[in-house]
Motif scaffolding. Structure first.
Motif, short mmCIF file in Angstrom:
data_model
loop_
_atom_site.label_atom_id
_atom_site.label_comp_id
_atom_site.label_asym_id
_atom_site.label_seq_id
_atom_site.Cartn_x
_atom_site.Cartn_y
_atom_site.Cartn_z
N GLU A 6 0.84 -1.19 0.00
CA GLU A 6 0.00 0.00 0.00
C GLU A 6 0.87 1.24 0.00
O GLU A 6 1.98 1.23 0.52
CB GLU A 6 -0.89 0.00 1.25
CG GLU A 6 -1.92 -1.11 1.26
CD GLU A 6 -3.14 -0.74 0.46
OE1 GLU A 6 -3.18 0.39 -0.04
OE2 GLU A 6 -4.04 -1.58 0.33
N PRO A 7 0.42 2.32 -0.52
CA PRO A 7 1.19 3.58 -0.43
C PRO A 7 1.25 4.05 1.00
O PRO A 7 0.27 4.04 1.72
CB PRO A 7 0.40 4.55 -1.32
CG PRO A 7 -0.98 3.98 -1.40
CD PRO A 7 -0.83 2.49 -1.29
N THR A 8 2.43 4.43 1.42
CA THR A 8 2.63 4.88 2.80
C THR A 8 2.14 6.30 2.95
O THR A 8 2.13 7.10 2.03
CB THR A 8 4.11 4.80 3.18
OG1 THR A 8 4.86 5.60 2.29
CG2 THR A 8 4.60 3.36 3.11
N GLY A 9 1.83 6.65 4.20
CA GLY A 9 1.34 7.98 4.49
C GLY A 9 2.41 8.89 4.99
O GLY A 9 2.14 9.94 5.36
N GLY A 10 3.58 8.65 5.27
CA GLY A 10 4.76 9.37 5.72
C GLY A 10 4.50 10.81 6.06
O GLY A 10 3.41 11.32 5.96
N PRO A 11 5.48 11.50 6.49
CA PRO A 11 5.31 12.90 6.85
C PRO A 11 5.02 13.75 5.63
O PRO A 11 5.57 13.52 4.55
CB PRO A 11 6.67 13.27 7.46
CG PRO A 11 7.61 12.28 6.91
CD PRO A 11 6.84 11.03 6.70
N PRO A 12 4.14 14.70 5.75
CA PRO A 12 3.82 15.53 4.58
C PRO A 12 4.99 16.40 4.18
O PRO A 12 5.68 16.96 5.02
CB PRO A 12 2.64 16.37 5.09
CG PRO A 12 2.81 16.41 6.57
CD PRO A 12 3.44 15.11 6.96
N THR A 13 5.21 16.50 2.92
CA THR A 13 6.26 17.37 2.38
C THR A 13 5.60 18.38 1.46
O THR A 13 5.01 18.02 0.44
CB THR A 13 7.31 16.56 1.60
OG1 THR A 13 6.66 15.77 0.62
CG2 THR A 13 8.10 15.67 2.54
N ALA A 14 5.69 19.61 1.83
CA ALA A 14 5.07 20.67 1.04
C ALA A 14 5.89 20.96 -0.20
O ALA A 14 7.08 21.17 -0.13
CB ALA A 14 4.93 21.94 1.88
N GLY A 177 8.61 17.80 11.36
CA GLY A 177 7.82 18.15 12.54
C GLY A 177 7.27 16.95 13.28
O GLY A 177 7.02 17.02 14.48
N HIS A 178 7.10 15.82 12.59
CA HIS A 178 6.56 14.62 13.25
C HIS A 178 7.54 14.00 14.23
O HIS A 178 7.17 13.12 15.01
CB HIS A 178 6.17 13.60 12.20
CG HIS A 178 7.32 13.18 11.31
ND1 HIS A 178 7.79 13.99 10.30
CD2 HIS A 178 8.08 12.07 11.30
CE1 HIS A 178 8.80 13.39 9.69
NE2 HIS A 178 9.00 12.22 10.29
N LEU A 179 8.80 14.43 14.21
CA LEU A 179 9.81 13.83 15.09
C LEU A 179 9.80 14.41 16.49
O LEU A 179 10.37 13.82 17.40
CB LEU A 179 11.21 13.99 14.48
CG LEU A 179 11.43 13.36 13.10
CD1 LEU A 179 12.85 13.61 12.63
CD2 LEU A 179 11.12 11.86 13.14
N TRP A 180 9.21 15.57 16.70
CA TRP A 180 9.23 16.19 18.02
C TRP A 180 7.85 16.66 18.46
O TRP A 180 7.70 17.67 19.14
CB TRP A 180 10.21 17.37 18.06
CG TRP A 180 10.03 18.38 16.97
CD1 TRP A 180 9.06 19.32 16.87
CD2 TRP A 180 10.86 18.55 15.82
NE1 TRP A 180 9.22 20.07 15.74
CE2 TRP A 180 10.33 19.62 15.07
CE3 TRP A 180 12.00 17.91 15.35
CZ2 TRP A 180 10.90 20.05 13.89
CZ3 TRP A 180 12.57 18.34 14.17
CH2 TRP A 180 12.03 19.40 13.45
N ARG A 381 13.79 6.58 12.50
CA ARG A 381 13.65 5.14 12.26
C ARG A 381 12.42 4.58 12.94
O ARG A 381 11.71 3.74 12.37
CB ARG A 381 14.90 4.42 12.75
CG ARG A 381 16.15 4.71 11.92
CD ARG A 381 17.37 4.02 12.51
NE ARG A 381 18.56 4.28 11.72
CZ ARG A 381 19.77 3.88 12.06
NH1 ARG A 381 19.96 3.20 13.19
NH2 ARG A 381 20.81 4.17 11.28
N ALA A 382 12.15 5.01 14.15
CA ALA A 382 10.96 4.53 14.86
C ALA A 382 9.69 4.95 14.14
O ALA A 382 8.74 4.17 14.02
CB ALA A 382 10.95 5.05 16.30
N HIS A 383 9.67 6.19 13.64
CA HIS A 383 8.49 6.65 12.92
C HIS A 383 8.33 5.90 11.60
O HIS A 383 7.21 5.56 11.20
CB HIS A 383 8.58 8.15 12.66
CG HIS A 383 7.33 8.73 12.06
ND1 HIS A 383 7.10 8.74 10.70
CD2 HIS A 383 6.24 9.31 12.63
CE1 HIS A 383 5.93 9.31 10.46
NE2 HIS A 383 5.39 9.66 11.61
N ALA A 384 9.44 5.62 10.92
CA ALA A 384 9.36 4.86 9.67
C ALA A 384 8.86 3.45 9.92
O ALA A 384 8.10 2.89 9.13
CB ALA A 384 10.72 4.83 8.98
#
Length: 444
Positions: A6-14, A177-180, A381-384
């Motif tokens: 499935e396509p991942t939802g990862g952090p948004p990149t503007a 931003g998702h890292l903190w 890595r944990a978020h990935a």
């Protein structure tokens, strides 16, 4: 069964073009670089504008020319960073290629942005001093630059730091931003290596913090060089006090990230509370027959009751402290060390204790930066791993492998539906039909 990712939802990149605020910040940052670059270019071209007669910058023209060239390139990098943080192609730059120059720029600009306004405040209040921000220096000091040069240069640095810092904050929020987003109390426990590195950084940071504090207070401990003359009071004492604060800020940020992880949910504060505790006391009671009887007498005994105070510190606070403190500590320690080793007037005013302070600054800042980098890499890595792509089976049935059990291991045939008017078939299984075989194509 064929796995389909499935396509991942990862952090948004503007990827949209920068908005109006970012365009304004970019223009301000680039414009603030123009006066400094023009002044350095004039000096490289042979001009002596802003330099008084007998300035220490004229003692060694070769060293001064190299320093001017290096600082001109560093200020030109601010323009590149401003473009990188606002243009679409900046989203595809590797993280290390952006973080390292930005960390260096933050470290070089943060002490100036902190110390220079305080120096102006000291001067406005009538404090003596000079040298760091003045042209005449302290009493008996050699001339350095005219007063207007410091106002133009340091004023431009403050504008650069504010605009570039705002651009980087917006960029980092969109990309990392998702890292903190968590709080310190929600972080998993840290391993022994980050704890040991943080402890070593704290021990090393005590050396420059102590020496700079002594010099700011007026103690000439190891300050036998002419560059520290007159730094006991006034504006130059502000510079030494600022140099003493940044190592402590770096260690405090790293300590919250590492030492407080997994155990910062509550802080136990032992509070003495006096409460009556019934204590059995045996006392004789006079009657016709003396019989000892227990009598309970309330006795006030001080008891320490731990009061738990919740800690709700966002991760971005200690991370920003570690970023600013490590950058200012390491970059300025390295810059002054390299300038001192290069010869000229600055080398003659540097003592052994000052070299020790600057070397410890570089080591402490590098250790804290390593702790912060390890923390961010681990969080990434944990978020990935938490947002890994799930596997969805296709609509095609899996073929059963042939085993030694023979036909018993084969899949049971699936009967086909019969028409209502068809005659009854024998009990034998239906013959396979080509239309029932899977064609291997995925269903929509």
């Amino acid at each position: 069964m064929t796995p389909t990712p499935e396509p991942t939802g990862g952090p948004p990149t503007a990827t949209a073009p920068p908005d109006r605020a970012r365009r304004v910040l970019r223009a301000v940052a680039i414009t603030a670089c123009v006066p400094y670059i023009a002044l350095k270019a004039a000096w490289l071209g042979g001009s002596r504008i802003g330099m008084p007669e007998g300035s220490v910058l004229l003692d060694d023209p070769a060293v001064t020319a190299v320093a001017n060239l290096v600082t001109l390139v560093l200020d030109a990098c601010v323009i590149v960073l401003a473009l990188l943080l606002t243009r679409p192609w900046g989203r595809h730059v590797p993280a290390w290629l952006l973080v390292v120059p930005m960390w260096t720029a933050t470290g070089l600009l943060a002490p100036i942005m902190t110390a220079y306004p305080l120096q102006l405040l000291v001067r406005a209040l009538g404090g003596d001093g000079g040298g760091a921000s003045g042209g005449g220096g302290g009493e008996g000091a050699e001339p350095f630059l005219h007063e207007w040069v410091f106002g133009m240069v340091y004023g431009g640095f403050i504008v650069q730091g504010l605009s570039l810092g705002a651009l980087f904050a917006l960029y980092a929020r969109d990309r990392w931003g998702h890292l903190w987003r968590d709080r310190v109390r929600d972080l998993p426990p840290a391993g022994p290596v980050p704890r040991a590195v943080t402890g070593a950084a704290a021990l090393v940071a005590l050396v420059p913090a102590t020496l700079h504090t002594l010099w700011a207070a007026g103690f000439a401990m190891g300050a036998d060089g002419s560059r520290l003359a007159g730094r006991s009071t006034g504006e130059l004492a502000v510079t030494e006090a600022t140099s003493a604060v940044f190592p402590l800020v770096a260690v405090a940020g790293a300590g919250l990230l590492v030492l407080g992880r997994g155990g910062a949910r509550w802080v136990r504060v032992p509070t003495p509370v006096r409460m009556p505790v019934p204590t059995p006391v045996r006392m004789p009671v006079r009657t016709r027959v003396r019989v000892p009887a227990p009598v309970r007498v309330p006795v006030r005994v001080p008891v320490r009751v731990p009061v738990r105070v919740p800690v709700r510190v966002p991760v971005r606070v200690p991370l920003a402290a570690a970023w600013l403190g490590s950058g200012a500590t390491a970059t300025w320690g390295g810059w002054i060390t390299l300038a001192s080793l290069g010869g000229g007037g600055i080398a003659s005013g540097t003592s052994g204790s000052m070299y020790l302070a600057y070397a410890c600054q570089m080591i402490a800042g590098a250790l804290v930066a390593a702790v912060g980098a390890r923390f961010l890499v681990g969080r990434a890595r944990a978020h990935a791993g938490a947002t890994a792509a799930p596997v969805r089976p296709t609509d095609a049935p899996a073929a059963a492998p042939a085993t030694a059990l023979g036909p018993a291991s084969a899949p049971a045939p699936v009967p086909r539906p019969r028409a209502p008017d068809a005659p009854d078939a024998p009990d034998a299984p239906d013959a396979p039909d080509v239309r029932d075989a899977p064609d291997g194509r995925m269903s929509p």
